[in-house]
Scaffold this motif. Structure first.
Motif, PDB file in Angstrom:
ATOM      1  N   LYS A 139      58.195  -6.935 -21.375  1.00  0.00           N
ATOM      2  CA  LYS A 139      57.455  -7.311 -20.178  1.00  0.00           C
ATOM      3  C   LYS A 139      57.715  -6.280 -19.090  1.00  0.00           C
ATOM      4  O   LYS A 139      58.833  -5.830 -18.915  1.00  0.00           O
ATOM      5  CB  LYS A 139      57.936  -8.696 -19.719  1.00  0.00           C
ATOM      6  N   ILE A 140      56.666  -5.898 -18.384  1.00  0.00           N
ATOM      7  CA  ILE A 140      56.789  -4.983 -17.250  1.00  0.00           C
ATOM      8  C   ILE A 140      56.205  -5.682 -16.029  1.00  0.00           C
ATOM      9  O   ILE A 140      55.061  -6.128 -16.056  1.00  0.00           O
ATOM     10  CB  ILE A 140      56.026  -3.658 -17.501  1.00  0.00           C
ATOM     11  N   THR A 141      57.006  -5.782 -14.968  1.00  0.00           N
ATOM     12  CA  THR A 141      56.543  -6.420 -13.747  1.00  0.00           C
ATOM     13  C   THR A 141      56.717  -5.446 -12.586  1.00  0.00           C
ATOM     14  O   THR A 141      57.824  -5.259 -12.074  1.00  0.00           O
ATOM     15  CB  THR A 141      57.346  -7.713 -13.460  1.00  0.00           C
ATOM     16  N   PRO A 142      55.608  -4.780 -12.176  1.00  0.00           N
ATOM     17  CA  PRO A 142      55.711  -3.864 -11.035  1.00  0.00           C
ATOM     18  C   PRO A 142      55.743  -4.620  -9.711  1.00  0.00           C
ATOM     19  O   PRO A 142      55.266  -5.754  -9.622  1.00  0.00           O
ATOM     20  CB  PRO A 142      54.449  -3.018 -11.141  1.00  0.00           C
ATOM     21  N   ARG A 143      56.299  -3.998  -8.714  1.00  0.00           N
ATOM     22  CA  ARG A 143      56.312  -4.554  -7.362  1.00  0.00           C
ATOM     23  C   ARG A 143      54.873  -4.642  -6.846  1.00  0.00           C
ATOM     24  O   ARG A 143      54.020  -3.846  -7.218  1.00  0.00           O
ATOM     25  CB  ARG A 143      57.147  -3.639  -6.469  1.00  0.00           C
ATOM     26  N   VAL A 144      54.631  -5.565  -5.966  1.00  0.00           N
ATOM     27  CA  VAL A 144      53.306  -5.763  -5.389  1.00  0.00           C
ATOM     28  C   VAL A 144      52.877  -4.501  -4.634  1.00  0.00           C
ATOM     29  O   VAL A 144      53.689  -3.858  -3.961  1.00  0.00           O
ATOM     30  CB  VAL A 144      53.332  -6.980  -4.419  1.00  0.00           C
ATOM     31  N   ALA A 145      51.602  -4.146  -4.749  1.00  0.00           N
ATOM     32  CA  ALA A 145      51.058  -2.974  -4.065  1.00  0.00           C
ATOM     33  C   ALA A 145      51.072  -3.168  -2.557  1.00  0.00           C
ATOM     34  O   ALA A 145      50.940  -4.290  -2.064  1.00  0.00           O
ATOM     35  CB  ALA A 145      49.637  -2.698  -4.551  1.00  0.00           C
ATOM     36  N   GLY A 146      51.228  -2.058  -1.824  1.00  0.00           N
ATOM     37  CA  GLY A 146      51.151  -2.091  -0.367  1.00  0.00           C
ATOM     38  C   GLY A 146      52.466  -2.353   0.334  1.00  0.00           C
ATOM     39  O   GLY A 146      52.502  -2.509   1.549  1.00  0.00           O
TER      40      GLY A 146
END
Length: 161
Positions: A139-146
Protein backbone atom coordinates in the motif's frame (compact mmCIF):
# COMPACT_ATOMS: atom_id res chain seq x y z
CA UNK A 1 4.31 -8.09 17.29
CA UNK A 2 3.83 -11.02 14.91
CA UNK A 3 5.75 -11.27 11.63
CA UNK A 4 2.52 -10.58 9.73
CA UNK A 5 1.86 -7.44 11.79
CA UNK A 6 5.45 -6.31 11.24
CA UNK A 7 5.11 -6.90 7.47
CA UNK A 8 2.05 -4.66 7.34
CA UNK A 9 3.62 -1.99 9.54
CA UNK A 10 3.59 1.37 7.79
CA UNK A 11 6.96 2.67 6.69
CA UNK A 12 7.43 6.25 5.61
CA UNK A 13 9.43 8.63 3.45
CA UNK A 14 10.41 12.07 4.65
CA UNK A 15 10.22 15.13 2.42
CA UNK A 16 13.55 15.20 0.56
CA UNK A 17 13.10 18.94 -0.08
CA UNK A 18 10.95 21.68 1.40
CA UNK A 19 7.98 22.89 -0.61
CA UNK A 20 4.35 22.11 -1.36
CA UNK A 21 2.99 18.64 -2.07
CA UNK A 22 1.59 17.91 -5.53
CA UNK A 23 -0.51 14.93 -6.60
CA UNK A 24 1.53 12.78 -8.99
CA UNK A 25 -1.28 12.80 -11.56
CA UNK A 26 -0.97 16.62 -11.70
CA UNK A 27 2.72 16.62 -12.69
CA UNK A 28 3.03 18.07 -16.24
CA UNK A 29 5.15 15.16 -17.50
CA UNK A 30 3.46 11.88 -18.53
CA UNK A 31 6.44 9.81 -17.37
CA UNK A 32 5.46 10.80 -13.83
CA UNK A 33 1.73 11.58 -14.08
CA UNK A 34 1.03 8.19 -15.69
CA UNK A 35 3.26 6.47 -13.10
CA UNK A 36 5.57 5.00 -15.75
CA UNK A 37 8.58 5.18 -13.43
CA UNK A 38 6.85 4.55 -10.10
CA UNK A 39 4.16 5.64 -7.68
CA UNK A 40 4.28 8.36 -5.05
CA UNK A 41 3.88 12.12 -5.09
CA UNK A 42 5.76 15.27 -6.03
CA UNK A 43 6.90 18.39 -4.21
CA UNK A 44 7.01 21.85 -5.77
CA UNK A 45 10.36 22.69 -4.22
CA UNK A 46 11.25 25.96 -2.59
CA UNK A 47 14.33 24.68 -0.75
CA UNK A 48 17.91 24.36 -1.95
CA UNK A 49 19.06 21.13 -0.27
CA UNK A 50 17.83 17.65 -1.23
CA UNK A 51 17.91 15.10 1.59
CA UNK A 52 17.63 11.33 1.73
CA UNK A 53 13.93 10.52 2.29
CA UNK A 54 14.78 7.21 3.98
CA UNK A 55 17.58 5.02 5.27
CA UNK A 56 19.37 2.86 2.73
CA UNK A 57 22.07 2.77 0.09
CA UNK A 58 22.33 5.12 -2.88
CA UNK A 59 22.02 2.56 -5.67
CA UNK A 60 21.61 4.97 -8.58
CA UNK A 61 22.96 8.47 -9.08
CA UNK A 62 22.70 9.95 -12.56
CA UNK A 63 25.87 11.64 -13.88
CA UNK A 64 23.75 14.73 -14.53
CA UNK A 65 22.84 14.72 -10.80
CA UNK A 66 19.16 15.35 -11.61
CA UNK A 67 17.97 12.15 -9.90
CA UNK A 68 19.08 9.48 -7.47
CA UNK A 69 17.64 6.30 -5.98
CA UNK A 70 18.01 4.84 -2.52
CA UNK A 71 17.28 1.18 -1.86
CA UNK A 72 15.98 0.58 1.66
CA UNK A 73 17.09 -2.39 3.78
CA UNK A 74 13.79 -4.12 2.85
CA UNK A 75 14.50 -3.76 -0.89
CA UNK A 76 12.20 -0.84 -1.73
CA UNK A 77 13.78 1.50 -4.31
CA UNK A 78 12.95 5.18 -3.80
CA UNK A 79 13.67 7.62 -6.63
CA UNK A 80 14.02 11.36 -6.05
CA UNK A 81 13.92 13.37 -9.29
CA UNK A 82 15.00 16.99 -8.81
CA UNK A 83 12.92 19.22 -11.06
CA UNK A 84 11.29 18.07 -14.29
CA UNK A 85 13.79 19.22 -16.87
CA UNK A 86 17.00 19.51 -14.85
CA UNK A 87 18.64 16.91 -17.11
CA UNK A 88 19.16 19.69 -19.69
CA UNK A 89 21.46 21.42 -17.18
CA UNK A 90 23.93 18.51 -17.49
CA UNK A 91 24.78 18.80 -13.80
CA UNK A 92 25.11 22.61 -13.71
CA UNK A 93 23.37 24.05 -10.66
CA UNK A 94 23.43 20.68 -8.84
CA UNK A 95 26.22 19.73 -6.44
CA UNK A 96 26.42 16.11 -5.28
CA UNK A 97 27.16 15.76 -1.56
CA UNK A 98 27.01 11.93 -1.64
CA UNK A 99 27.69 9.29 -4.28
CA UNK A 100 26.40 5.97 -5.55
CA UNK A 101 27.23 3.10 -3.20
CA UNK A 102 27.13 5.22 -0.03
CA UNK A 103 24.85 4.26 2.85
CA UNK A 104 22.71 7.11 4.15
CA UNK A 105 20.12 7.74 6.83
CA UNK A 106 16.89 9.69 6.39
CA UNK A 107 17.69 13.41 6.42
CA UNK A 108 21.26 13.09 5.08
CA UNK A 109 22.00 15.91 2.58
CA UNK A 110 22.44 14.43 -0.93
CA UNK A 111 22.39 17.46 -3.27
CA UNK A 112 22.81 21.22 -3.00
CA UNK A 113 20.91 23.30 -5.57
CA UNK A 114 21.89 26.62 -7.10
CA UNK A 115 18.34 27.97 -7.14
CA UNK A 116 19.29 31.21 -8.92
CA UNK A 117 20.90 29.32 -11.81
CA UNK A 118 18.01 26.83 -12.06
CA UNK A 119 15.43 29.64 -12.02
CA UNK A 120 17.43 31.63 -14.61
CA UNK A 121 17.16 28.56 -16.88
CA UNK A 122 13.41 28.29 -16.17
CA UNK A 123 13.69 24.81 -14.63
CA UNK A 124 10.34 23.51 -13.33
CA UNK A 125 11.11 22.66 -9.71
CA UNK A 126 8.48 19.96 -9.27
CA UNK A 127 10.34 17.05 -7.67
CA UNK A 128 8.73 13.60 -7.98
CA UNK A 129 9.39 11.21 -5.08
CA UNK A 130 8.60 7.68 -6.21
CA UNK A 131 8.68 4.09 -5.13
CA UNK A 132 10.05 2.56 -8.33
CA UNK A 133 9.48 -1.12 -7.55
CA UNK A 134 6.00 -0.57 -6.15
CA UNK A 135 5.10 -4.22 -6.77
CA UNK A 136 7.15 -4.87 -3.58
CA UNK A 137 4.82 -2.79 -1.42
CA UNK A 138 1.28 -3.56 -0.32
CA UNK A 139 0.00 0.00 0.00
CA UNK A 140 1.22 3.50 -0.83
CA UNK A 141 -0.41 6.49 0.85
CA UNK A 142 0.92 9.88 -0.30
CA UNK A 143 0.38 13.04 1.70
CA UNK A 144 -2.54 15.21 0.61
CA UNK A 145 -1.73 17.65 -2.22
CA UNK A 146 -1.30 21.35 -1.44
CA UNK A 147 0.39 20.98 1.96
CA UNK A 148 3.63 22.71 2.90
CA UNK A 149 6.34 20.25 3.95
CA UNK A 150 9.76 20.72 5.53
CA UNK A 151 12.70 18.65 4.26
CA UNK A 152 13.80 15.96 6.68
CA UNK A 153 10.92 16.60 9.07
CA UNK A 154 7.58 15.87 7.45
CA UNK A 155 6.38 12.47 6.24
CA UNK A 156 5.24 12.71 2.61
CA UNK A 157 4.47 9.06 1.88
CA UNK A 158 3.59 5.97 3.91
CA UNK A 159 3.85 2.44 2.61
CA UNK A 160 3.68 -1.13 3.83
CA UNK A 161 5.80 -4.08 2.70
Amino acid sequence: MTKQEKDLQALHLLAPISGQTVQLESVPDPVFSEKLTGDGLAILADGDTVLAPCDGEITLFFDTKHAFAITTPDGVQVLVHVGLDTIIMNGDGLTALKHSGEKVTAGTPILKLDRALLEKNKINMICPVLIVNYERVKKITPRVAGEAVIAGEDTVLQYAV
